[in-house]
Design a protein around this motif. Structure first.
Motif, PDB file in Angstrom:
ATOM      1  N   PRO A  46       0.804  -1.229   0.000  1.00 23.30           N
ATOM      2  CA  PRO A  46       0.000   0.000   0.000  1.00 23.30           C
ATOM      3  C   PRO A  46       0.841   1.284   0.000  1.00 23.30           C
ATOM      4  O   PRO A  46       2.011   1.271   0.382  1.00 23.30           O
ATOM      5  CB  PRO A  46      -0.783  -0.083   1.320  1.00 23.30           C
ATOM      6  N   SER A  47       0.211   2.376  -0.429  1.00 27.36           N
ATOM      7  CA  SER A  47       0.886   3.684  -0.438  1.00 27.36           C
ATOM      8  C   SER A  47      -0.138   4.790  -0.639  1.00 27.36           C
ATOM      9  O   SER A  47      -1.098   4.626  -1.383  1.00 27.36           O
ATOM     10  CB  SER A  47       1.913   3.748  -1.570  1.00 27.36           C
ATOM     11  N   LEU A  48       0.095   5.920   0.001  1.00 26.43           N
ATOM     12  CA  LEU A  48      -0.653   7.150  -0.296  1.00 26.43           C
ATOM     13  C   LEU A  48       0.321   8.171  -0.877  1.00 26.43           C
ATOM     14  O   LEU A  48       0.271   8.549  -2.036  1.00 26.43           O
ATOM     15  CB  LEU A  48      -1.322   7.693   0.969  1.00 26.43           C
ATOM     16  N   ARG A  49       1.291   8.596  -0.037  1.00 26.96           N
ATOM     17  CA  ARG A  49       2.209   9.680  -0.423  1.00 26.96           C
ATOM     18  C   ARG A  49       3.096   9.312  -1.608  1.00 26.96           C
ATOM     19  O   ARG A  49       3.254  10.103  -2.554  1.00 26.96           O
ATOM     20  CB  ARG A  49       3.125  10.064   0.763  1.00 26.96           C
ATOM     21  N   THR A  50       3.713   8.150  -1.555  1.00 31.60           N
ATOM     22  CA  THR A  50       4.675   7.788  -2.601  1.00 31.60           C
ATOM     23  C   THR A  50       3.981   7.706  -3.953  1.00 31.60           C
ATOM     24  O   THR A  50       4.494   8.191  -4.967  1.00 31.60           O
ATOM     25  CB  THR A  50       5.345   6.453  -2.240  1.00 31.60           C
ATOM     26  N   ARG A 110       7.768  -0.453  -5.467  1.00 31.29           N
ATOM     27  CA  ARG A 110       7.667  -0.573  -3.996  1.00 31.29           C
ATOM     28  C   ARG A 110       7.547  -2.044  -3.635  1.00 31.29           C
ATOM     29  O   ARG A 110       6.657  -2.746  -4.101  1.00 31.29           O
ATOM     30  CB  ARG A 110       6.459   0.191  -3.450  1.00 31.29           C
ATOM     31  N   GLU A 142      10.371   2.466  -2.134  1.00 30.71           N
ATOM     32  CA  GLU A 142      10.611   1.826  -0.835  1.00 30.71           C
ATOM     33  C   GLU A 142      10.843   0.355  -1.081  1.00 30.71           C
ATOM     34  O   GLU A 142       9.971  -0.362  -1.565  1.00 30.71           O
ATOM     35  CB  GLU A 142       9.493   2.012   0.195  1.00 30.71           C
ATOM     36  N   HIS A 147      14.190   3.587   1.964  1.00 35.81           N
ATOM     37  CA  HIS A 147      13.124   4.428   1.399  1.00 35.81           C
ATOM     38  C   HIS A 147      13.763   5.774   1.002  1.00 35.81           C
ATOM     39  O   HIS A 147      13.529   6.802   1.643  1.00 35.81           O
ATOM     40  CB  HIS A 147      12.009   4.609   2.427  1.00 35.81           C
ATOM     41  N   GLN A 150      11.844   9.148   0.449  1.00 38.32           N
ATOM     42  CA  GLN A 150      11.397   9.735   1.716  1.00 38.32           C
ATOM     43  C   GLN A 150      12.555  10.477   2.397  1.00 38.32           C
ATOM     44  O   GLN A 150      12.414  11.620   2.823  1.00 38.32           O
ATOM     45  CB  GLN A 150      10.868   8.628   2.637  1.00 38.32           C
ATOM     46  N   CYS A 276       7.584  10.235   8.745  1.00 37.70           N
ATOM     47  CA  CYS A 276       7.343   9.982   7.312  1.00 37.70           C
ATOM     48  C   CYS A 276       5.871   9.811   6.972  1.00 37.70           C
ATOM     49  O   CYS A 276       5.487   9.970   5.807  1.00 37.70           O
ATOM     50  CB  CYS A 276       8.137   8.761   6.868  1.00 37.70           C
ATOM     51  N   LEU A 277       5.038   9.454   7.961  1.00 43.84           N
ATOM     52  CA  LEU A 277       3.618   9.134   7.761  1.00 43.84           C
ATOM     53  C   LEU A 277       3.478   7.838   6.950  1.00 43.84           C
ATOM     54  O   LEU A 277       4.325   7.604   6.091  1.00 43.84           O
ATOM     55  CB  LEU A 277       2.857  10.284   7.093  1.00 43.84           C
ATOM     56  N   PRO A 278       2.436   7.041   7.175  1.00 43.01           N
ATOM     57  CA  PRO A 278       1.350   7.279   8.122  1.00 43.01           C
ATOM     58  C   PRO A 278       1.820   7.124   9.574  1.00 43.01           C
ATOM     59  O   PRO A 278       2.725   6.341   9.845  1.00 43.01           O
ATOM     60  CB  PRO A 278       0.333   6.195   7.768  1.00 43.01           C
ATOM     61  N   ARG A 304       7.896  15.470  -0.859  1.00 41.55           N
ATOM     62  CA  ARG A 304       8.097  14.217  -1.596  1.00 41.55           C
ATOM     63  C   ARG A 304       8.032  14.461  -3.114  1.00 41.55           C
ATOM     64  O   ARG A 304       8.692  13.793  -3.889  1.00 41.55           O
ATOM     65  CB  ARG A 304       7.042  13.192  -1.176  1.00 41.55           C
TER      66      ARG A 304
HETATM   67  N1   CP Z   1       5.838   7.940   3.723  1.00 38.57           N
HETATM   68  C1   CP Z   1       5.344   7.153   2.741  1.00 38.57           C
HETATM   69  O1   CP Z   1       6.069   6.532   1.975  1.00 38.57           O
HETATM   70  O2   CP Z   1       3.990   7.148   2.646  1.00 38.57           O
HETATM   71  P1   CP Z   1       3.176   6.053   1.826  1.00 38.57           P
HETATM   72  O3   CP Z   1       3.525   4.718   2.418  1.00 38.57           O
HETATM   73  O4   CP Z   1       1.728   6.433   2.035  1.00 38.57           O
HETATM   74  O5   CP Z   1       3.577   6.139   0.395  1.00 38.57           O
END
Ligand code: CP
Length: 319
Positions: A46-50, A110, A142, A147, A150, A276-278, A304
């Protein structure tokens, strides 16, 4: 740049930070560079930001972007060599990566670690197979052990917000309920050690006993089990949980007292807090910090885009 898997793929760290900040000031200056070029962003996890930031960076450079959650949308992938595929896997990584290399000019991958097999994770077996069989430049979104996009964004954020020429940057372990990879702290340590070598920062790592990172990621870092000693006079605090490297993938302690709070910031030099979140609120990091001016987490995530854009631009220039 032919590949972006770690800080070691960057020839000049201060220069690429400067370039990212220039791209931030002028995001659409290089749209011709990516015209008629395609980036494939392939997620095994999973990923949001990347996912969003790398896609935005590619679009800013005039590229086409294909995004695929291969874990959910693709055929079940076989990554081992020499096996008869008479089980649940349907497509071998050799063919899958080879086909991706035909459709794309650059590939982002990823691939998280298993946290079960240290040898397989730390040799980056799956990630390296994507590099080998795709035959095109690969960017780490990542991997099992790092990563780098990041960490690059983190360094950009420190550079933007520093109030002294050489700020004290502290990486502190934080509690969590799950076993998490070492990729983010490994990579952050690797980038900060390089930044320290360049005279940009002073770098300290603090964690409970048993959470030592692999030594090759921390050359020159000061490492202490005493969190207060580390936080004293800090300008930036990077909060992150990770599981044990030595006792591979294990959670060794509940980490009572390690969560970063406003109270702990009192001994710092009005430190800014990063993650780095989440993030799990009030487990890893207090919401009293996350909801305050002391938090840089959203600005870090915003950066990012510029980290990804600087890296993709560097690769496009050498295609
Ligand atoms: N920090 C980061 O990589 O966020 P995601 O896992 O949401 O991509």
């Amino acid at each position: 740049m032919k590949l972006f898997t770690s800080v070691h793929d960057v020839a000049n760290v201060p220069a690429i930070v400067k370039e990212a900040l220039e791209l931030k000031a002028n995001p659409f200056a290089h749209q011709e560079l990516g015209k008629n070029k395609t980036i494939g962003l392939i997620f095994l996890n999973p990923s949001l930001r990347t996912r969003l930031s790398t896609q935005k960076a590619a679009l800013n450079l005039g590229m086409n972007a294909i995004v695929m959650n291969i874990d959910k949308e693709g055929w079940a992938l076989e990554t081992r060599d020499g096996v008869v595929m008479n089980g649940t896997t349907v497509e071998h990584i050799r063919e899958a990566a080879g086909v991706m290399g035909e459709y794309c000019d650059i590939l982002g991958i990823r691939s998280f670690p298993s946290l079960k097999d240290k040898e397989e994770d730390y040799t980056e077996d799956i990630f390296n197979k994507f590099i080998k069989y795709s035959g095109i430049p690969v960017i780490s979104l990542e991997s099992a052990t790092r990563h780098p996009l990041q960490s690059f964004a983190d360094l950009i954020t420190i550079e933007e917000h520093k109030k002294t020429a050489k700020p004290k940057v502290v990486l502190t372990w934080a509690p969590h309920v799950k076993a998490l990879p070492q990729a983010v702290p490994n990579s952050f340590a690797e980038w900060m050690c390089k930044a320290q070598e360049e005279g940009m920062i002073d770098f300290v790592i603090t964690h409970p006993e048993g959470y030592e990172l692999a030594e090759n990621f921390t050359p020159g870092a000061k490492i202490t089990y005493n969190q207060d000693e580390a936080l004293s006079g800090a300008d930036f605090i990077y909060v992150k949980n990770w599981s044990s490297y030595e006792d591979y993938g294990k959670v060794l302690t509940e980490g009572e007292g390690w969560m970063m709070t406003q109270e702990k910031l009192k001994i710092t030099n009005k430190a800014k807090v990063m993650h780095c979140l989440p993030v799990r609120r009030d487990l890893e990091l207090g919401s009293d910090i996350l909801d305050s001016e002391d938090s840089l987490v959203i600005k870090e995530a915003a950066n990012r885009v510029w980290a990804a854009q600087a890296v993709i631009k560097g690769i496009l220039e050498e295609l």
